[in-house]
Design an enzyme around this catalytic site. Structure first.
Site, PDB file in Angstrom:
ATOM      1  N   ARG A 165     -13.808  -8.626   1.734  1.00  0.00           N
ATOM      2  CA  ARG A 165     -12.385  -8.407   1.457  1.00  0.00           C
ATOM      3  C   ARG A 165     -11.594  -9.669   1.834  1.00  0.00           C
ATOM      4  O   ARG A 165     -10.680 -10.083   1.117  1.00  0.00           O
ATOM      5  CB  ARG A 165     -11.854  -7.207   2.271  1.00  0.00           C
ATOM      6  CG  ARG A 165     -12.447  -5.859   1.886  1.00  0.00           C
ATOM      7  CD  ARG A 165     -11.994  -5.407   0.522  1.00  0.00           C
ATOM      8  NE  ARG A 165     -10.558  -5.393   0.355  1.00  0.00           N
ATOM      9  CZ  ARG A 165      -9.768  -4.380   0.719  1.00  0.00           C
ATOM     10  NH1 ARG A 165     -10.283  -3.285   1.226  1.00  0.00           N
ATOM     11  NH2 ARG A 165      -8.455  -4.436   0.529  1.00  0.00           N
ATOM     12  N   ARG A 196       0.889  -1.181   0.000  1.00  0.00           N
ATOM     13  CA  ARG A 196       0.000   0.000   0.000  1.00  0.00           C
ATOM     14  C   ARG A 196       0.915   1.216   0.000  1.00  0.00           C
ATOM     15  O   ARG A 196       1.716   1.416   0.921  1.00  0.00           O
ATOM     16  CB  ARG A 196      -0.903  -0.009   1.231  1.00  0.00           C
ATOM     17  CG  ARG A 196      -1.670   1.284   1.394  1.00  0.00           C
ATOM     18  CD  ARG A 196      -2.779   1.205   2.415  1.00  0.00           C
ATOM     19  NE  ARG A 196      -3.917   0.486   1.899  1.00  0.00           N
ATOM     20  CZ  ARG A 196      -5.183   0.666   2.313  1.00  0.00           C
ATOM     21  NH1 ARG A 196      -5.460   1.557   3.237  1.00  0.00           N
ATOM     22  NH2 ARG A 196      -6.167  -0.036   1.795  1.00  0.00           N
ATOM     23  N   HIS A 219      -7.311   0.486  -6.721  1.00  0.00           N
ATOM     24  CA  HIS A 219      -7.552  -0.309  -5.505  1.00  0.00           C
ATOM     25  C   HIS A 219      -8.245  -1.609  -5.941  1.00  0.00           C
ATOM     26  O   HIS A 219      -9.416  -1.855  -5.643  1.00  0.00           O
ATOM     27  CB  HIS A 219      -8.437   0.501  -4.550  1.00  0.00           C
ATOM     28  CG  HIS A 219      -8.457  -0.026  -3.150  1.00  0.00           C
ATOM     29  ND1 HIS A 219      -7.677  -1.084  -2.724  1.00  0.00           N
ATOM     30  CD2 HIS A 219      -9.171   0.364  -2.050  1.00  0.00           C
ATOM     31  CE1 HIS A 219      -7.915  -1.316  -1.457  1.00  0.00           C
ATOM     32  NE2 HIS A 219      -8.815  -0.456  -1.023  1.00  0.00           N
ATOM     33  N   CYS A 222     -16.464   1.688   0.020  1.00  0.00           N
ATOM     34  CA  CYS A 222     -15.325   0.844   0.425  1.00  0.00           C
ATOM     35  C   CYS A 222     -14.944   1.044   1.888  1.00  0.00           C
ATOM     36  O   CYS A 222     -14.251   0.207   2.458  1.00  0.00           O
ATOM     37  CB  CYS A 222     -14.135   1.094  -0.494  1.00  0.00           C
ATOM     38  SG  CYS A 222     -13.491   2.775  -0.421  1.00  0.00           S
ATOM     39  N   GLN A 250     -10.263  -4.123  -3.537  1.00  0.00           N
ATOM     40  CA  GLN A 250     -11.600  -3.672  -3.132  1.00  0.00           C
ATOM     41  C   GLN A 250     -12.634  -4.042  -4.188  1.00  0.00           C
ATOM     42  O   GLN A 250     -13.767  -4.419  -3.884  1.00  0.00           O
ATOM     43  CB  GLN A 250     -11.593  -2.156  -2.907  1.00  0.00           C
ATOM     44  CG  GLN A 250     -12.914  -1.609  -2.426  1.00  0.00           C
ATOM     45  CD  GLN A 250     -13.274  -2.079  -1.022  1.00  0.00           C
ATOM     46  OE1 GLN A 250     -12.484  -1.959  -0.101  1.00  0.00           O
ATOM     47  NE2 GLN A 250     -14.475  -2.622  -0.852  1.00  0.00           N
ATOM     48  N   ASP A 279     -17.333   7.207  -2.401  1.00  0.00           N
ATOM     49  CA  ASP A 279     -16.148   7.120  -1.550  1.00  0.00           C
ATOM     50  C   ASP A 279     -15.968   8.498  -0.916  1.00  0.00           C
ATOM     51  O   ASP A 279     -16.607   9.469  -1.358  1.00  0.00           O
ATOM     52  CB  ASP A 279     -14.919   6.745  -2.430  1.00  0.00           C
ATOM     53  CG  ASP A 279     -13.692   6.372  -1.612  1.00  0.00           C
ATOM     54  OD1 ASP A 279     -13.781   6.296  -0.372  1.00  0.00           O
ATOM     55  OD2 ASP A 279     -12.624   6.145  -2.229  1.00  0.00           O
TER      56      ASP A 279
HETATM   57  N1   CP Z   1     -11.426  -0.021   1.987  1.00  0.00           N
HETATM   58  C1   CP Z   1     -10.178  -0.111   2.456  1.00  0.00           C
HETATM   59  O1   CP Z   1      -9.208  -0.324   1.708  1.00  0.00           O
HETATM   60  O2   CP Z   1     -10.070   0.026   3.810  1.00  0.00           O
HETATM   61  P1   CP Z   1      -8.726   0.246   4.609  1.00  0.00           P
HETATM   62  O3   CP Z   1      -8.150   1.586   4.165  1.00  0.00           O
HETATM   63  O4   CP Z   1      -9.144   0.270   6.062  1.00  0.00           O
HETATM   64  O5   CP Z   1      -7.772  -0.870   4.316  1.00  0.00           O
END
Ligand code: CP
Length: 298
Positions: free
Chosen positions: A283, A105, A132, A255, A135, A216
């Site tokens: 997830r 990440r 992403h 998300c 997701q 989002d």
């Molecule tokens: N939706 C998502 O990626 O959540 P986090 O940022 O908590 O990992």
């Protein structure tokens, strides 16, 4: 490094067939969460190299590895020499020589591409400023669980053209759904990534007859200093005055984390149309299926 490694940096890395296979497998794994004796990743290690905060992504990957009998290493920039300027290329070579799978990440998508290029094991995108994809596996799985195939349906994205919106654009091609995107005109002009989807300044026009409405936070992680950006989105809250134009049995997704009262009203977030908690749990199942798929390719 002669062998081709199968990475998952965006949905574009896998075929539609493979993505559908992964989701079907995720649904199967969810039904049989703790299958006794099934430990396909015993003695395997997954490294989580995270440069940004996370709840869902980190927890789901860590629990996935526990279910599969493997281990995880969580590495923030504070813990590694990456935070002190060791080159990404060198870090990728070293970490991948010791672990079996890596989730990253980070901010710039080019950083994960560089990491993957120098990794001898599969690299999974756990979120970059551009995409992403993990997701989206959970979102597609959640839609299919609730309504069946998403092919030919209408999906409406309301909000910034960010990593989630870009991933929905990729998903529209891979899963064969119609996508309408609604956000302020200047953002469409500045950020529009492709021409072949429908962009609307008016969110009501975008939401008409939608089967799935997604939003989002208005400001993505890392861009928090721009308050003028949020003000532009004040007419883009997903609330009943917008969702009343969608199909009667529409589904709402986010998300998470959500800012209720900003991008979504409490009434929509808590309505029977909202599947956000199922989406978050998925997830775990979707990523277990992804890990299995990538490790089988190895
Ligand atoms: N939706 C998502 O990626 O959540 P986090 O940022 O908590 O990992």
């Amino acid at each position: 490094m002669s062998k081709r490694i199968q990475h998952f940096l965006s949905l574009k890395d896998l075929s539609s067939d493979d993505l559908i296979k992964i989701i079907s497998r995720a649904i199967e794994l969810k039904k049989d969460k703790f299958k006794e004796g099934y430990e396909p990743l015993k003695n395997k290690t997954l490294a989580l190299v995270f440069d940004k905060s996370s709840t869902r992504t980190r927890v789901s990957f860590e629990v996935a590895m526990t279910h599969f009998g493997g281990n995880t290493l969580f590495l923030s920039p504070r813990d590694t020499q990456l935070g002190r300027g060791e080159p990404i290329e060198d870090t990728a070579k070293v970490i991948s020589s010791m672990v079996d799978l890596i989730v990253i990440r980070t901010h710039e998508h080019s950083e994960i591409e560089l990491f993957a290029k120098n990794s001898s094991v599969p690299v999974i995108n756990g979120l970059t400023e551009k995409f992403h994809p993990c997701q989206l596996l959970a979102d597609m799985m959640t839609y299919i669980e609730n309504k069946g195939s998403i092919s030919g349906k209408k999906v409406c994205w309301i909000g910034d053209i960010n990593n989630m919106c870009n991933s929905y654009i990729n998903a529209s091609k891979k899963f064969g759904f119609e996508l309408s995107v609604s956000c302020p005109k200047d953002i469409i002009e500045k950020k529009k990534p492709v021409d072949e989807i429908d962009y609307y300044e008016n969110p009501i026009d975008a939401a008409k007859k939608a089967d799935l409405i997604v939003t989002d936070v208005w400001t993505s992680m890392g861009d928090e200093n721009s308050s003028s950006h949020d003000k532009k989105f004040s007419n883009y809250q997903v609330n009943n005055s917008i969702t009343m134009h969608a199909n009667k049995d529409y589904v709402f997704m986010h998300c998470l984390p959500a800012h209720i009262g900003e991008e979504v009203s409490q009434e929509v977030f808590e309505s029977n149309h909202s599947v956000v908690w199922q989406e978050a749990e998925n997830r775990l199942h979707a990523q277990k299926a992804l890990i299995e798929f990538l490790m089988k390719k190895e």
